[in-house]
Write a protein that holds these residues in place. Structure first.
Motif, short mmCIF file in Angstrom:
data_model
loop_
_atom_site.label_atom_id
_atom_site.label_comp_id
_atom_site.label_asym_id
_atom_site.label_seq_id
_atom_site.Cartn_x
_atom_site.Cartn_y
_atom_site.Cartn_z
N THR A 185 0.88 -1.19 -0.06
CA THR A 185 -0.04 -0.03 0.12
C THR A 185 0.93 1.29 0.15
O THR A 185 1.76 1.28 0.98
CB THR A 185 -0.91 0.05 1.08
N THR A 279 -4.69 2.18 4.64
CA THR A 279 -4.22 3.30 3.76
C THR A 279 -3.93 4.60 4.48
O THR A 279 -3.92 5.75 4.08
CB THR A 279 -5.34 3.65 2.71
N ASN A 420 -3.17 0.78 -3.64
CA ASN A 420 -3.16 -0.44 -2.85
C ASN A 420 -3.28 -1.97 -3.44
O ASN A 420 -3.21 -1.95 -4.70
CB ASN A 420 -4.44 -0.38 -2.11
#
Length: 452
Positions: A185, A279, A420
């Motif tokens: 990510t 995230t 991601n």
């Protein structure tokens, strides 16, 4: 919305807001699958301009040099862009661009979209096509449109009548039977700094697509997923386990293993508009994998089908060094391939009495794979706020075009963005693997699989 086809719109309007089961396709309509429609329900023919080719079976042979886990090569590496779209030319192409993409081009004068020849590479095994044909006349919505009955092992509604059916075609789309991949990510902050908040291993298994299964044996949990965090060191060993249902009466179950507490606990907050800690909060949990967890707060309307420029067949971007792929404001235009494809358009509007920080979304679903390839989101004031995308990975060894990897989003307010489920530079790209035993998907197994 310009140039949108009127296919099924009348039915969509009638069905919007429906609360009970909707009849499956007629046998006469189902007979179109494999004839005028592809086995998955897309238009077999190309478009009248010749810019979208006919579907001829997709791509089903492994790419040269591919070995399980390795990065897949770009089969179209020798092609050159047909043209580019920039902020100066966006008006000429606006009817084929998502609102969020138009906003990005207006915001960043040096951003561009390189448009390449379109290749309809999406494919699935013959047994998936066979099940899709069966589902066409037996599948039905349940639980006010938030569950499906009578479907197994294929697209449930290849000829959709409304937005709920189209969304279920995505949620029960073909991504393989059992897969693993390294997940990285990356986020880029508003000041252009690139950081990696998470990296680890992802495991996904699809009981809905067990090749030796059947509608009669199916227990209603369509997806089993597990993520084990490896980086940063402070979060090494954290893990998430999820059981996603498709049948009415089956509850979603999700657990989290926290290293500091050394125990597994239920994690119902990993859903909806909770900021996604994977995230660092740039994305929301229901944005993950293009759609994650329950979406029962929205009413879905099928707005029709249109031709649109979308990221597609991006194997080159999937193998690029991350520092080359992710620029300070947007993904490197030299590495992102855009193609013209037909997409289904589904509007999602928050229902009365429900809350969500993104009360309106517009989803775009690739007609060949039924995967969500892009969606936009508006805030409570009606201002365009978010643009989410998948680069799409071409995996003919499965065979499939998948969008649950290499996805991300742009925050149009702050200027941050993220990518991601990216395996760039990591040990394993999205790979089909033998099924794991059911015992591997229990909370106890989650704790045991943790590295700390």
């Amino acid at each position: 919305m310009k140039r949108m086809t009127t296919v099924l719109v009348a039915g969509a309007l009638l069905a919007a807001g429906m609360g009970t089961a909707v009849a499956a396709s007629s046998a006469q309509d189902a007979a179109k699958l494999g004839a005028s429609l592809t086995p998955m329900g897309a238009e077999m023919a190309g478009n009248k301009d010749g810019t979208i080719p006919a579907w001829t079976g997709g791509m089903t042979k492994p790419l040269p040099g591919y070995t399980p886990g390795s990065e897949r090569t770009d089969p179209f590496a020798s092609e050159k862009p047909l043209f580019s779209i920039t902020g100066q030319s966006v008006g000429k192409h606006a009817d084929k661009l998502a609102d969020g993409v138009q906003a990005l081009l207006a915001k960043y004068p040096d951003m561009r979209l390189d448009v390449y020849p379109s290749h309809r590479t999406a494919a699935a095994p013959q047994w998936v096509y066979d099940n899709t044909r069966k589902n066409a006349t037996r599948a039905r919505l349940a639980d006010n449109g938030y569950a499906v009955e009578g479907a197994y092992g294929g697209i449930p509604f290849p000829i959709p009548a409304d937005g709920y059916e189209a969304i279920w075609n995505h949620r029960l789309g073909w991504n393989g039977e059992s897969v693993e991949f390294s997940l990285g990510t990356w986020i880029v902050t508003p000041d252009g700094a690139r950081v990696q908040p998470s990296a680890g291993q992802e495991y996904i298994q699809y009981p809905y697509y067990y090749k030796d299964g059947s509608l009669e044996k199916y227990e209603g949990i369509n997806q089993l997923g597990r993520f084990i965090n490896e980086r940063p060191a402070s979060r090494r060993g954290e893990a998430i386990l999820v059981h996603e249902p498709s049948s009415a009466g089956k509850a979603r179950a999700i657990w989290q293993y926290l290293v500091g507490q050394r125990r597994v606990r239920r994690a119902p907050s990993v859903a909806y508009d909770t900021p996604d800690f994977v995230t660092s909060g740039v994305g929301f949990f229901d944005e993950a994998f293009m759609m994650f967890g329950p979406v029962d707060g929205y009413a879905f309307t099928l707005a029709g089908k249109k031709e649109m420029y979308i990221p597609y067949n991006n194997n080159r971007a999937a193998s690029a060094p991350i520092e080359t792929l992710m620029g300070s404001k947007f993904l490197n235009p030299d590495l992102v391939r855009w193609e013209l494809h037909r997409v289904w358009v589904v509007d999602a509007v928050l229902k009365d009495g429900r809350r969500h920080v993104v009360p309106k979304r517009r989803y775009y679903l690739d007609e060949d794979s039924w995967q969500i390839v892009m969606f936009d989101g508006w805030d409570a004031q009606g201002k365009l706020w978010r643009n989410n995308y998948s680069l799409t990975l071409l995996a003919p060894d499965i065979p499939a075009v998948v969008t649950n990897v290499f996805w991300g989003g742009y925050d149009l307010r702050t200027g941050s963005y993220y990518l991601n489920a990216a395996s760039n530079g990591l040990s394993k790209q999205y790979t089909a693997v033998p099924r794991r035993p059911e015992t591997d998907w229990s909370p106890d197994a989650l704790a045991n699989s943790s590295v700390q």
